[in-house]
Motif scaffolding. Structure first.
Motif, mmCIF file in Angstrom:
data_model
loop_
_atom_site.group_PDB
_atom_site.id
_atom_site.type_symbol
_atom_site.label_atom_id
_atom_site.label_comp_id
_atom_site.label_asym_id
_atom_site.label_seq_id
_atom_site.Cartn_x
_atom_site.Cartn_y
_atom_site.Cartn_z
ATOM 1 N N PRO A 105 -3.408 2.467 24.353
ATOM 2 C CA PRO A 105 -4.862 2.229 24.287
ATOM 3 C C PRO A 105 -5.216 1.358 23.086
ATOM 4 O O PRO A 105 -4.640 1.511 22.016
ATOM 5 C CB PRO A 105 -5.455 3.635 24.161
ATOM 6 N N ASN A 336 -27.718 1.358 32.016
ATOM 7 C CA ASN A 336 -26.550 1.368 31.129
ATOM 8 C C ASN A 336 -25.537 2.434 31.497
ATOM 9 O O ASN A 336 -25.100 3.211 30.648
ATOM 10 C CB ASN A 336 -26.983 1.544 29.674
ATOM 11 N N ASP A 337 -25.165 2.497 32.768
ATOM 12 C CA ASP A 337 -24.066 3.365 33.155
ATOM 13 C C ASP A 337 -22.784 2.738 32.597
ATOM 14 O O ASP A 337 -22.390 1.644 32.978
ATOM 15 C CB ASP A 337 -23.993 3.466 34.683
ATOM 16 N N LEU A 338 -22.163 3.448 31.643
ATOM 17 C CA LEU A 338 -21.011 2.855 30.945
ATOM 18 C C LEU A 338 -19.840 2.613 31.883
ATOM 19 O O LEU A 338 -19.003 1.761 31.627
ATOM 20 C CB LEU A 338 -20.598 3.755 29.772
ATOM 21 N N ARG A 339 -19.802 3.353 32.998
ATOM 22 C CA ARG A 339 -18.702 3.125 33.949
ATOM 23 C C ARG A 339 -18.823 1.748 34.585
ATOM 24 O O ARG A 339 -17.838 1.151 34.994
ATOM 25 C CB ARG A 339 -18.703 4.211 35.025
ATOM 26 N N GLU A 342 -18.365 -0.968 31.280
ATOM 27 C CA GLU A 342 -17.016 -1.102 30.730
ATOM 28 C C GLU A 342 -16.147 -2.040 31.561
ATOM 29 O O GLU A 342 -15.100 -2.501 31.107
ATOM 30 C CB GLU A 342 -16.373 0.280 30.585
ATOM 31 N N ARG A 345 -15.465 -5.491 29.935
ATOM 32 C CA ARG A 345 -14.649 -5.637 28.724
ATOM 33 C C ARG A 345 -13.518 -6.610 28.973
ATOM 34 O O ARG A 345 -12.989 -6.680 30.060
ATOM 35 C CB ARG A 345 -14.099 -4.283 28.320
ATOM 36 N N ASN B 579 -24.481 9.470 29.795
ATOM 37 C CA ASN B 579 -23.104 9.069 30.094
ATOM 38 C C ASN B 579 -22.027 10.048 29.655
ATOM 39 O O ASN B 579 -20.907 9.979 30.154
ATOM 40 C CB ASN B 579 -22.801 7.723 29.423
ATOM 41 N N HIS B 582 -19.426 11.948 32.005
ATOM 42 C CA HIS B 582 -18.335 11.214 32.662
ATOM 43 C C HIS B 582 -17.631 10.251 31.718
ATOM 44 O O HIS B 582 -16.525 9.796 31.996
ATOM 45 C CB HIS B 582 -18.827 10.483 33.924
ATOM 46 N N THR B 583 -18.257 9.885 30.604
ATOM 47 C CA THR B 583 -17.642 8.957 29.652
ATOM 48 C C THR B 583 -17.740 9.582 28.258
ATOM 49 O O THR B 583 -18.661 9.274 27.501
ATOM 50 C CB THR B 583 -18.366 7.589 29.704
ATOM 51 N N ASP B 585 -16.043 9.296 25.544
ATOM 52 C CA ASP B 585 -15.837 8.433 24.374
ATOM 53 C C ASP B 585 -16.682 7.177 24.565
ATOM 54 O O ASP B 585 -16.517 6.475 25.558
ATOM 55 C CB ASP B 585 -14.374 8.000 24.258
ATOM 56 N N GLN B 587 -18.586 3.817 22.360
ATOM 57 C CA GLN B 587 -18.932 3.101 21.132
ATOM 58 C C GLN B 587 -19.839 1.967 21.564
ATOM 59 O O GLN B 587 -19.383 1.023 22.187
ATOM 60 C CB GLN B 587 -17.665 2.552 20.472
ATOM 61 N N VAL B 588 -21.121 2.099 21.278
ATOM 62 C CA VAL B 588 -22.102 1.186 21.850
ATOM 63 C C VAL B 588 -22.993 0.582 20.766
ATOM 64 O O VAL B 588 -23.125 1.130 19.678
ATOM 65 C CB VAL B 588 -22.988 1.898 22.889
ATOM 66 N N ARG B 623 -7.088 7.513 20.055
ATOM 67 C CA ARG B 623 -6.716 8.295 21.229
ATOM 68 C C ARG B 623 -5.202 8.422 21.304
ATOM 69 O O ARG B 623 -4.464 7.473 21.051
ATOM 70 C CB ARG B 623 -7.186 7.603 22.505
#
Ligand SMILES: [Zn+2]
Lengths: 345, 815
Positions: A105, A336-339, A342, A345, B579, B582-583, B585, B587-588, B623
């Protein structure tokens, strides 16, 4: 390891070569070097033993010792290469991993997709000589409507549902609100600006519409600006962004602050004009609304419409975002659903 | 505007193919949003082939091949002639979603086919009669026809349509504000004729009005809002159903047919664009009608209100129609409930007026009532139409009531109607469009839309603009008309020919974007949240007084979006709340504007808008994975790292970090960055309020405008040292409250040029440390540009540093 100190060179040679052949590792090879070839090694000692020989034998013995040293040196080099190669092969074999295992990661950041598209648009217009001009989110009714040829009760106000703070102030419904500010800031010079920013409309939130969205407005004011220039600049934009075979098409439209007013279409970026689901089988995609700056607006910006002309255009960013990234619900963008985010990225 | 093509064809007999018409209108600024189809013209009505037919006690059960996608549809038919359709026979099959003519309705109506159970059997379509298809009157059975066409072929390509077919196509056209004239069939027809260069003018044939003397007494007080007020008293009429053709046109245009008296007023409105209202003079009970503004406290029961409902309060100033000064209608919007036609009506008083758009828009908005009439008046109605509407209505009624008499008329005109004139030059048009036009071509093109051009002598040219085209007042309007009629494609693509100002890059913009890049590089995900928030979400932070000034919108869309934000942090915490399940972690960061009304500049009406940057970290900073490593939750120093990254990206030179407690931060784990803002661990209670109970959030928010002001445009590098650096480590006990920053400041205070860097490299508290103290180790890096330093020199510096530490921060330096 024993190093015989007698001067039987044949025996010494046999002994040395046997030791060399037995050396299987780099360490053993180095041991051999120290024992035989180093300045303190056996061959040096043999050379020193020359004094114990009869003077007549010394020359021949010296020659033979040198020959032995050369031979051992040569064989040593070969053996060292051989061992090194074998050791490297073994190491490589030992280090091999399943390269399909997941990566380690590593934290990465990402841009909001609106930023990605907004920057692309601004970059292209900046390359074409437009400067970025930003204006406030909270606007006076006057700048958002009145000075843009939309007096109170004007029918065109129906086209935009407005959030009001009071009778005078509102949340800008379009970046056109900045047109007057840009003109007044630049007057009496010509104007070539793009106005990016967040706009607000009191519309029901659905999969296709949101209460906030981003626009980029373009404004060019000069003494000889023509509608053909508008077409040329937007063609250039479309080509810089979507490829040199792009085309633009104008359709009649209406905005109170431009006359003539047009909608500008470009060839569908998905099907190239052949017709597909995204362009509703027309081959064209709506790019933006545009037109020649209305004389009333020019005058309100401080430019005499008898001497100055201009063009303006305004485009929404979110529509491109949805189209390009195949996002089916605009509510994801500010929810802003991070899924979802992301993935950028 | 819904435009039935059969109605349009009554004005322009030859129309292009529908797809071409749609394209033509759309490119001329009349965007066609949808094409609705009825009966045989609906593409969902196709040729079906009977696969099997089974008789049931009540009906015939067919299995029909409806073509690709529908190879075996089950359809139940009650038609008496069903047994004539054997296996292989062609049937007119309407698939679910198709619109057909409703053969059972009393007047003209349509219905949409849907799947259903008939007598317990699934029926996924309708087998159509001629009447349902709109190709004939017969509804006694399935419409028989012979064709070789394969199953699934649209029926329109197979069945001939008679001239009076009820099958139709209806264009739904978006009418922009400058196309008010196209809110009528005549207006649409004129536009289509102009665009297709169809011959002739498009007008409605009208008989002269045969009027028996006796003018109507009309008292128009509100002259400023009423341009024209025409009336006619028509006797010898009564309530009957309208003829089927009229019902059909109205229904397809989107108006429900009622009775002939009302339908004719609606028909004229759609045909001509002239809204009208029919009163029953008996119910009006007056001989004087008038137009005036509402006085305080007046009410009126409107057309759609029942006798039991109280009347609607009329806002003062609402434009009204009155009878003997009593309100009977909201002018241009809606009539009253008590004065319209009813089954006993034998005469009507017809009102056909031209009200000014601001007045009608105001009434419509104040009463929240939008009607077909108000839509038209709100955009402007041609004042010459008012008497035309009356003549057309009378003519239509006369077809049903040959003995009808017009016993009185009135026409109050505010001012004579004159054609508009625009003085312009050809060069203006050509310059604006960037196109060589030529005088003849311009004159011809404008003539198509009824604009005559004559020579204006030294002034250039003069365009005479017909009434109803009050949108054309300037040269640019003429240029638009020309481009619309001759096509925008003719305009070439050029680049601006004159010298324009150079691009002046905005350093502010560039620096802001560079910061965005830096934060993304630093591993943060960018967010864009809402500017409008619920103030409660910011109150949860507990950072500001409850009565801090906030900007609220007067008309919020819902309770969550009422107020302009004062922070970005609340939006970020809201995002984490949504969030984290489901999320876990995240960093925003966000770069955006906040609104601070108390900082409004003197004399300015607009509130201060400040650019902010904020971040929030939640969950793990490091992590573990199958490759090793271990999970480590975020802590204060991850936040400090973001802040350091931010400060370095902007090259802000004097941003000092100081311990600083206060909401919403956890005491002892929060700091200020100069006067730019704060960062730290979010107080556990605040986390809990954002449904993040038990989770640690590290966050910060800074005034980006101020940071951008402090940012350095560039900086100077230092050459890499040519001689080795000499590090000396100094360990000490300092009082617990003494900050690392003050220790570093003390070391720097030595003022020795050889001290290149000072860093805290160890912190320790434990048994060996005296009570109330902690152990810190500082590494002082020494360097000289011209020589290698000696151990003796280092020892000297060490002595100086130790002395300074003792003096400045009461340190016990350990040897
Ligand atoms: Zn396409």
């Amino acid at each position: 390891m024993s190093t015989p100190d007698d001067l039987d060179l044949a025996a010494q040679q046999a002994n040395a070569l046997q030791q060399l052949d037995a050396a299987e590792t780099s360490d053993a090879i180095e041991d051999f070097y120290r024992a035989w070839l180093a300045p303190s090694g056996a061959t040096t000692k043999l050379k020193r033993g020359i004094g114990r020989l009869a003077p007549a034998d010394r020359a021949a013995f010296g020659k033979n010792v040198n020959a032995l040293h050369t031979l051992l040196e040569e064989r040593f080099q070969q053996r060292r290469e051989h061992v090194k190669t074998r050791e490297l092969a073994a190491r490589i074999l030992a280090e091999a991993r399943d390269v399909t295992l997941p990566a380690r990661p590593r934290p990465t950041g990402g841009y909001h997709p609106v930023t990605l598209v907004m920057r692309e648009v601004l970059d292209v217009f900046q390359k074409m000589g437009f400067s970025v001009f930003e204006s406030p989110h909270v606007e006076l009714d006057e700048f958002n409507f009145g000075l843009l040829n939309m007096p109170e009760n004007h029918p065109a106000r129906d086209m935009q549902d407005t959030f009001y703070l009071d009778t005078e102030r509102l949340l800008r419904t379009h970046t056109s609100a900045g047109q007057i500010r840009a003109m007044r800031a630049m007057h009496p010079n010509p104007v070539r600006v793009v106005l990016p920013g967040l706009c607000y409309r009191n519309e029901n939130i659905t999969t296709r519409s949101e209460i906030q969205f981003h626009q980029v407005e373009g404004l060019l004011v000069g003494r000889s600006v023509r509608m053909s220039d508008l077409k040329g600049v937007l063609l250039q934009y479309a080509r810089l962004l979507f490829g040199s075979d792009q085309r633009v098409r104008l359709r009649g439209s209406y905005f109170p602050f431009t006359e003539p007013s047009v909608e500008v279409d470009i060839l569908c970026t998905l099907c190239g004009g052949a017709g597909c689901r995204v362009c509703k089988h027309t081959g064209w995609l709506e790019l933006l609304g545009a037109g020649m700056v209305h004389p009333v607006v020019l005058a309100n910006g401080g430019y005499d419409p008898r001497e100055w002309r201009g063009f303006a255009f305004g485009m929404g960013i979110e529509r491109t975002v949805l189209q390009r990234y195949d996002i089916h619900d605009i509510r994801y963008l500010f929810g802003n659903d991070l899924r979802l985010l992301e993935q950028f990225r | 505007m819904r435009v039935p093509l059969s109605w349009l064809r009554s004005f322009v007999p030859v129309l292009p193919a529908t797809v071409d018409l749609v394209e033509l209108l759309t490119r001329a600024g009349l965007e066609v949003d949808a094409v609705h189809t009825v009966g045989a013209l609906d593409p969902k009505v196709v040729v079906g082939r009977v696969v099997s037919r089974t008789a049931t006690p009540q009906a015939a059960h067919f299995v029909v091949d409806g073509g690709p996608g529908h190879p075996a549809l089950s359809v139940v038919s009650k038609a008496p002639n069903a047994d004539l359709f054997d296996v292989g026979a062609a049937v007119a099959l309407a698939l679910p979603g198709a619109t057909l003519v409703d053969a059972h309705a009393e007047g003209f109506a349509t219905f949409t086919v849907a799947s259903a159970k008939v007598y317990g059997i699934a029926s996924d379509g309708v087998l159509c009669s001629a009447r349902e298809l709109g190709v004939g009157a017969d509804h006694t059975g399935l419409h028989p026809f012979v064709t070789d066409a394969p199953a699934g072929t649209p029926i329109a390509t197979v069945l001939p349509l008679p001239a009076d077919a009820e099958a139709d196509e209806v264009l739904e056209v978006a009418i922009l504000p400058n196309f008010a004239r196209c809110l009528s069939m005549v207006g649409m027809a004129r536009e289509v004729a102009a665009l297709t260069r169809a011959d002739g003018r498009v007008d409605v044939a009208l008989d002269p009005l045969d009027v028996v003397p006796g003018p109507i007494d009309a008292k128009v007080e509100a002259r400023d809002a009423c341009r024209r007020f025409c009336t006619a008293r028509v006797e010898g009429v009564h309530v009957v159903p309208s003829p089927r053709w009229m019902q059909r046109h109205l229904a397809l245009a989107g108006v429900t047919p009622l009775d002939l008296l009302v339908d004719v007023t609606n028909y004229c409105m759609i045909e001509l664009g002239q809204p009208m209202h029919a009163y029953d003079p008996a119910r009006l009970g007056a001989d004087t009608v008038g137009v005036r503004r509402a006085r305080a406290g007046e009410t009126l029961r409107l057309l759609h209100q029942t006798a039991e409902e109280p009347g609607t309060a009329l806002p003062e100033g609402t434009l009204l129609i009155t009878a003997n000064d009593r309100p009977v209608a909201v002018a241009g919007v809606l009539g009253g409930a008590e004065t319209g036609v009813d089954p006993d009506t034998t005469a009507v008083l017809l009102e056909s007026a031209c009200f000014d758009w601001p007045a009608v828009r105001r009434s419509s908005a104040a009463l929240k009532v939008h009607t077909d009439a108000s839509t038209r008046f709100a955009r402007g109605v041609d004042p010459t139409l008012a008497p035309v509407g009356i003549r057309r209505a009378v003519a239509l009624w006369k077809q049903a009531f040959p003995d009808l008499r017009v016993t009185a008329t009135g026409d109050v005109l505010r001012a004579p109607i004159v054609a508009g004139e625009v003085t312009f030059t050809l060069a203006e048009i050509e310059g604006l469009l960037g196109l060589e036009v030529g005088r003849n071509e311009l004159v011809d093109a404008l003539a198509i839309v009824g604009i005559a051009v004559r020579d204006g002598g030294s002034q250039g040219l003069v365009a005479e603009v017909p009434p109803g085209r009050e949108d054309v007042t300037r040269a640019c309007d003429l240029a638009e008309e020309f481009a619309r009629i001759t096509g925008f494609d003719r305009i070439p693509e050029t680049m601006p020919a004159e010298a324009l100002p150079f691009h002046t890059p905005s350093r502010r913009y560039a620096t802001r974007e560079a910061l965005r890049d830096a934060l993304v590089r630093g591993g943060l995900q960018e967010l864009i949240t809402y500017s409008l928030i619920a103030p409660d979400s910011e109150r949860l932070l507990g950072a500001e007084a409850d009565d801090v000034p906030r900007l609220r919108v007067l008309n919020p869309i819902n309770v969550h979006r009422t107020t302009l934000r004062r922070t970005l942090l609340a939006g970020l915490l809201d995002t984490l709340r949504e969030n984290h399940r489901h999320t876990p972690d995240a960093q925003v960061f966000e770069i955006g504007v906040v609104f601070l009304p108390e900082h409004t500049a003197p004399g300015q009406k607009l509130p201060a808008e400040r650019l902010r940057v904020a971040f929030a970290l939640l969950g793990r900073a490091d992590r573990s994975s199958l490759h090793g490593g271990s999970d480590r939750p975020v802590d204060f120093f991850d936040g400090a790292a973001v802040v350091e990254h931010l400060v370095r990206a902007l090259r802000v030179s004097d941003a000092v970090v100081r311990a600083d407690d206060g909401a919403p931060w956890q005491p002892g784990l929060s700091a200020s960055l100069g006067s730019f803002g704060h960062f730290g661990v979010v107080h556990p209670e605040v986390c809990a309020r954002f449904d993040l109970e038990g989770r640690r959030v590290v966050a910060g928010e800074f005034d980006l405008d101020a940071l951008l002001d402090a940012a350095s445009a560039t900086f100077k590098t230092v050459a890499p040292p040519r001689f080795p650096a000499l590090p000396i480590d100094v360990s000490m006990f300092v009082p617990r409250a003494t900050s690392a920053a003050s220790v570093l400041a003390a070391v720097r205070g030595v003022g020795d040029a050889r001290v290149r860097a000072v860093d805290v490299i160890d912190e320790f508290t434990g048994a060996q440390v005296p009570e109330g103290m902690r152990s810190l180790t500082v590494r002082v890096t020494l360097l000289a540009p011209d020589r290698s330093l000696t151990v003796a020199e280092a020892a000297d510096v060490r002595v100086a540093v130790a002395a300074r530490l003792r003096a400045d921060v009461a340190a016990q330096v350990r040897e």
